[in-house]
Design a protein around this motif. Structure first.
Motif, PDB file in Angstrom:
ATOM      1  N   VAL A  63       1.473  -2.272  -2.795  1.00 14.38           N
ATOM      2  CA  VAL A  63       1.938  -2.345  -1.701  1.00 14.38           C
ATOM      3  C   VAL A  63       3.542  -1.879  -1.663  1.00 14.38           C
ATOM      4  CG1 VAL A  63       2.428  -3.693   0.474  1.00 14.38           C
ATOM      5  CG2 VAL A  63       0.157  -3.799  -1.064  1.00 14.38           C
ATOM      6  N   LEU A  64       3.935  -0.774  -0.989  1.00 12.26           N
ATOM      7  CA  LEU A  64       5.217  -0.556  -0.862  1.00 12.26           C
ATOM      8  C   LEU A  64       5.968  -0.991   0.331  1.00 12.26           C
ATOM      9  CD1 LEU A  64       4.947   3.273  -2.325  1.00 12.26           C
ATOM     10  CD2 LEU A  64       5.513   1.249  -3.455  1.00 12.26           C
ATOM     11  N   SER A  65       5.296  -1.085   1.324  1.00 14.68           N
ATOM     12  CA  SER A  65       5.951  -1.822   2.730  1.00 14.68           C
ATOM     13  C   SER A  65       5.980  -3.308   2.391  1.00 14.68           C
ATOM     14  CB  SER A  65       5.200  -1.366   3.836  1.00 14.68           C
ATOM     15  OG  SER A  65       3.687  -1.723   3.642  1.00 14.68           O
ATOM     16  N   GLU A  66       6.678  -4.004   3.438  1.00 13.58           N
ATOM     17  CA  GLU A  66       6.847  -5.382   3.484  1.00 13.58           C
ATOM     18  C   GLU A  66       5.306  -5.978   3.595  1.00 13.58           C
ATOM     19  OE1 GLU A  66       8.222  -8.839   6.559  1.00 13.58           O
ATOM     20  OE2 GLU A  66       9.247  -7.063   6.687  1.00 13.58           O
ATOM     21  N   THR A  67       4.307  -5.440   4.192  1.00 13.89           N
ATOM     22  CA  THR A  67       2.840  -6.007   3.931  1.00 13.89           C
ATOM     23  C   THR A  67       2.174  -4.724   4.199  1.00 13.89           C
ATOM     24  OG1 THR A  67       2.850  -6.510   6.377  1.00 13.89           O
ATOM     25  CG2 THR A  67       3.317  -8.372   4.868  1.00 13.89           C
ATOM     26  N   ALA A  68       0.907  -4.871   3.940  1.00 14.03           N
ATOM     27  CA  ALA A  68      -0.208  -3.680   4.249  1.00 14.03           C
ATOM     28  C   ALA A  68      -1.561  -4.228   4.264  1.00 14.03           C
ATOM     29  CB  ALA A  68      -0.153  -3.063   3.017  1.00 14.03           C
ATOM     30  N   THR A  69      -2.301  -3.833   5.324  1.00  9.20           N
ATOM     31  CA  THR A  69      -3.472  -4.275   5.558  1.00  9.20           C
ATOM     32  C   THR A  69      -4.387  -2.796   4.839  1.00  9.20           C
ATOM     33  OG1 THR A  69      -3.221  -5.397   7.254  1.00  9.20           O
ATOM     34  CG2 THR A  69      -5.501  -4.656   7.072  1.00  9.20           C
ATOM     35  N   LYS A 102     -15.707   5.220  -3.285  1.00  7.24           N
ATOM     36  CA  LYS A 102     -15.114   4.403  -2.472  1.00  7.24           C
ATOM     37  C   LYS A 102     -14.294   5.467  -1.345  1.00  7.24           C
ATOM     38  CE  LYS A 102     -13.996   0.412  -5.217  1.00  7.24           C
ATOM     39  NZ  LYS A 102     -12.860  -0.220  -5.878  1.00  7.24           N
ATOM     40  N   LEU A 103     -14.168   5.089  -0.112  1.00  5.90           N
ATOM     41  CA  LEU A 103     -13.386   5.835   0.812  1.00  5.90           C
ATOM     42  C   LEU A 103     -12.243   4.741   1.298  1.00  5.90           C
ATOM     43  CD1 LEU A 103     -12.333   8.325   2.492  1.00  5.90           C
ATOM     44  CD2 LEU A 103     -14.011   7.420   4.176  1.00  5.90           C
ATOM     45  N   VAL A 104     -10.946   4.941   0.745  1.00  8.80           N
ATOM     46  CA  VAL A 104      -9.955   4.048   1.090  1.00  8.80           C
ATOM     47  C   VAL A 104      -8.679   4.477   2.097  1.00  8.80           C
ATOM     48  CG1 VAL A 104     -10.285   2.972  -1.141  1.00  8.80           C
ATOM     49  CG2 VAL A 104      -8.426   4.906  -0.892  1.00  8.80           C
ATOM     50  N   ARG A 105      -8.295   3.509   2.753  1.00 10.88           N
ATOM     51  CA  ARG A 105      -7.152   3.985   3.764  1.00 10.88           C
ATOM     52  C   ARG A 105      -6.353   2.542   4.136  1.00 10.88           C
ATOM     53  NH1 ARG A 105      -9.048   4.190   9.820  1.00 10.88           N
ATOM     54  NH2 ARG A 105     -10.672   2.873   9.957  1.00 10.88           N
ATOM     55  N   VAL A 106      -5.243   2.915   4.816  1.00 15.50           N
ATOM     56  CA  VAL A 106      -4.171   1.869   5.076  1.00 15.50           C
ATOM     57  C   VAL A 106      -4.180   1.473   6.474  1.00 15.50           C
ATOM     58  CG1 VAL A 106      -1.861   0.841   5.098  1.00 15.50           C
ATOM     59  CG2 VAL A 106      -2.927   2.032   2.993  1.00 15.50           C
ATOM     60  N   LEU A 107      -4.566   0.452   7.163  1.00 10.67           N
ATOM     61  CA  LEU A 107      -4.370   0.460   8.676  1.00 10.67           C
ATOM     62  C   LEU A 107      -2.964  -0.019   9.105  1.00 10.67           C
ATOM     63  CD1 LEU A 107      -7.903  -1.860   8.807  1.00 10.67           C
ATOM     64  CD2 LEU A 107      -7.449   0.394   9.168  1.00 10.67           C
ATOM     65  N   GLN A 108      -2.354  -0.711   8.187  1.00 10.86           N
ATOM     66  CA  GLN A 108      -0.927  -1.195   8.492  1.00 10.86           C
ATOM     67  C   GLN A 108      -0.385  -1.308   7.267  1.00 10.86           C
ATOM     68  OE1 GLN A 108      -0.133  -4.914   7.523  1.00 10.86           O
ATOM     69  NE2 GLN A 108       1.974  -4.182   7.945  1.00 10.86           N
ATOM     70  N   GLY A 109       0.977  -0.556   7.416  1.00  7.91           N
ATOM     71  CA  GLY A 109       1.919  -0.563   6.160  1.00  7.91           C
ATOM     72  C   GLY A 109       1.741   0.651   5.353  1.00  7.91           C
ATOM     73  N   SER A 119      -1.946  -7.816   1.878  1.00 11.12           N
ATOM     74  CA  SER A 119      -0.901  -7.932   1.012  1.00 11.12           C
ATOM     75  C   SER A 119       0.375  -7.969   1.193  1.00 11.12           C
ATOM     76  CB  SER A 119      -1.329  -7.246  -0.394  1.00 11.12           C
ATOM     77  OG  SER A 119      -2.646  -7.154  -0.744  1.00 11.12           O
ATOM     78  N   SER A 120       1.110  -8.414   0.291  1.00 10.87           N
ATOM     79  CA  SER A 120       2.890  -8.195   0.644  1.00 10.87           C
ATOM     80  C   SER A 120       3.235  -7.447  -0.538  1.00 10.87           C
ATOM     81  CB  SER A 120       3.534  -9.561   0.503  1.00 10.87           C
ATOM     82  OG  SER A 120       3.338 -10.120  -0.692  1.00 10.87           O
ATOM     83  N   ARG A 121       4.666  -6.877  -0.042  1.00 10.66           N
ATOM     84  CA  ARG A 121       5.161  -5.729  -1.138  1.00 10.66           C
ATOM     85  C   ARG A 121       5.283  -6.265  -2.705  1.00 10.66           C
ATOM     86  NH1 ARG A 121       8.818  -1.775  -1.280  1.00 10.66           N
ATOM     87  NH2 ARG A 121      10.519  -1.919  -3.039  1.00 10.66           N
ATOM     88  N   GLY A 122       4.867  -5.399  -3.407  1.00  6.27           N
ATOM     89  CA  GLY A 122       4.652  -5.606  -4.613  1.00  6.27           C
ATOM     90  C   GLY A 122       3.298  -5.858  -5.122  1.00  6.27           C
ATOM     91  N   VAL A 123       2.510  -6.210  -4.405  1.00  6.17           N
ATOM     92  CA  VAL A 123       1.102  -6.387  -4.770  1.00  6.17           C
ATOM     93  C   VAL A 123       0.574  -5.372  -5.609  1.00  6.17           C
ATOM     94  CG1 VAL A 123      -0.912  -7.446  -4.119  1.00  6.17           C
ATOM     95  CG2 VAL A 123       0.927  -8.774  -3.343  1.00  6.17           C
ATOM     96  N   LEU A 124       0.130  -5.626  -6.470  1.00  9.09           N
ATOM     97  CA  LEU A 124      -0.703  -4.366  -7.258  1.00  9.09           C
ATOM     98  C   LEU A 124      -2.090  -4.978  -7.745  1.00  9.09           C
ATOM     99  CD1 LEU A 124       0.616  -2.213 -10.304  1.00  9.09           C
ATOM    100  CD2 LEU A 124      -1.609  -3.025 -10.030  1.00  9.09           C
ATOM    101  N   ARG A 125      -3.121  -4.320  -7.072  1.00  9.49           N
ATOM    102  CA  ARG A 125      -4.379  -4.633  -7.344  1.00  9.49           C
ATOM    103  C   ARG A 125      -5.143  -3.445  -8.028  1.00  9.49           C
ATOM    104  NH1 ARG A 125      -5.838  -8.786  -3.564  1.00  9.49           N
ATOM    105  NH2 ARG A 125      -4.506  -9.226  -1.848  1.00  9.49           N
ATOM    106  N   GLY A 126      -5.761  -3.725  -9.291  1.00 12.25           N
ATOM    107  CA  GLY A 126      -6.246  -2.804 -10.034  1.00 12.25           C
ATOM    108  C   GLY A 126      -5.790  -2.843 -11.406  1.00 12.25           C
TER     109      GLY A 126
END
Length: 183
Positions: A123-129, A72-79, A53-60
Motif C-alpha cells: 500500500v502506497l497511499s494512506e489507506t487502500a481497499t 486472480k484478477l486484482v484491483r484497487v477500489l480506494q487508494g 490496509s494502511s500505508r506500508g502494509v505489504l501482503r505477500g
C-alpha cells in the motif's frame, strides 16, 4: 476494455473503459467473453476477496499449490498499491521474474495473474481497499509463500524496509528456491 499482455506469459493488464459524467462514473470491470476472446484464456471466477490496509502494509508473496492453485484478477477500489506477480512455474522461460504494476482507484487498472504465480502488494497511499477475484476456492493446506525480500527476485518495493508493515507469518516465508512447489 483494453487488455495488454505483460512480459510474463499469461499475465495481463486490464484497463477498463470508464464512462464519466456529472453523476460519477460507470465501467465494466470484467467480461468473461471479452477476456477469453482477447487472451485465449478461459477463466471462471468463484470467489471474491477484499482487504483494507494502511500505508506500508505489504501482503505477500502468496500462492496456492496443486489442484487448489488460483488465478486472480486484482484491483484497487480506494487508494493506491504496488502490485507484484512472480512467475513460479518451473517450466516457464520467465521463472523467477516478476511484473510490478501501480494499481489505484484513480487509474482503475487491473492485473490478471494466472495460476502458477505468487502475488503480493504494497500500500502506497494512506489507506487502500484491495479487491480480487479468484478462479478457485482458498484451501489452507495448499498455501505457499515466498519472502518479499528474496535477493534472487530483487523486487523494488518503492519504500524503505523500515516503512513496511508485514505480518509475522509473511516475515518468515522461505526464499523462492526453498518454497513449496506450485504443482
Amino acid at each position: 476494455m483494453t487488455i495488454t499482455p505483460t512480459r510474463l506469459s499469461g499475465c495481463y493488464i486490464l484497463d477498463p473503459k470508464v464512462i464519466q459524467d456529472a453523476r460519477g462514473y460507470f465501467m465494466e470491470s470484467f467480461n468473461e467473453k471479452t477476456f477469453r476472446e482477447a487472451t485465449g484464456e478461459a477463466v471462471h471466477f468463484v470467489q471474491d476477496n477484499q482487504s483494507f490496509s494502511s500505508r506500508g502494509v505489504l501482503r505477500g508473496l502468496h500462492y496456492q499449490t496443486g489442484e487448489h492453485a488460483q488465478a486472480k484478477l486484482v484491483r484497487v477500489l480506494q487508494g493506491e498499491v504496488l502490485d507484484i506477480a512472480v512467475d513460479i512455474r518451473p517450466e516457464s522461460e520467465t521463472y523467477g521474474q516478476y511484473v510490478a504494476e501501480l494499481l489505484s482507484a484513480e487509474n482503475q487498472k487491473q492485473l490478471f495473474i494466472p495460476r502458477g504465480f505468487a502475488h503480493g502488494f504494497l500500500v502506497l497511499s494512506e489507506t487502500a481497499t484491495f479487491f480480487y477475484k479468484c478462479d478457485n476456492f482458498y484451501n489452507k493446506e495448499s498455501e505457499g509463500g515466498i519472502i518479499y525480500n528474496d535477493p534472487s527476485l530483487a523486487i523494488d518495493w518503492k519504500l524503505e524496509a523500515s516503512e513496511l508493515l508485514i505480518s509475522e507469518k509473511d516475515q518468515f516465508l522461505p526464499t523462492l528456491d526453498k518454497a513449496r512447489k506450485i504443482w
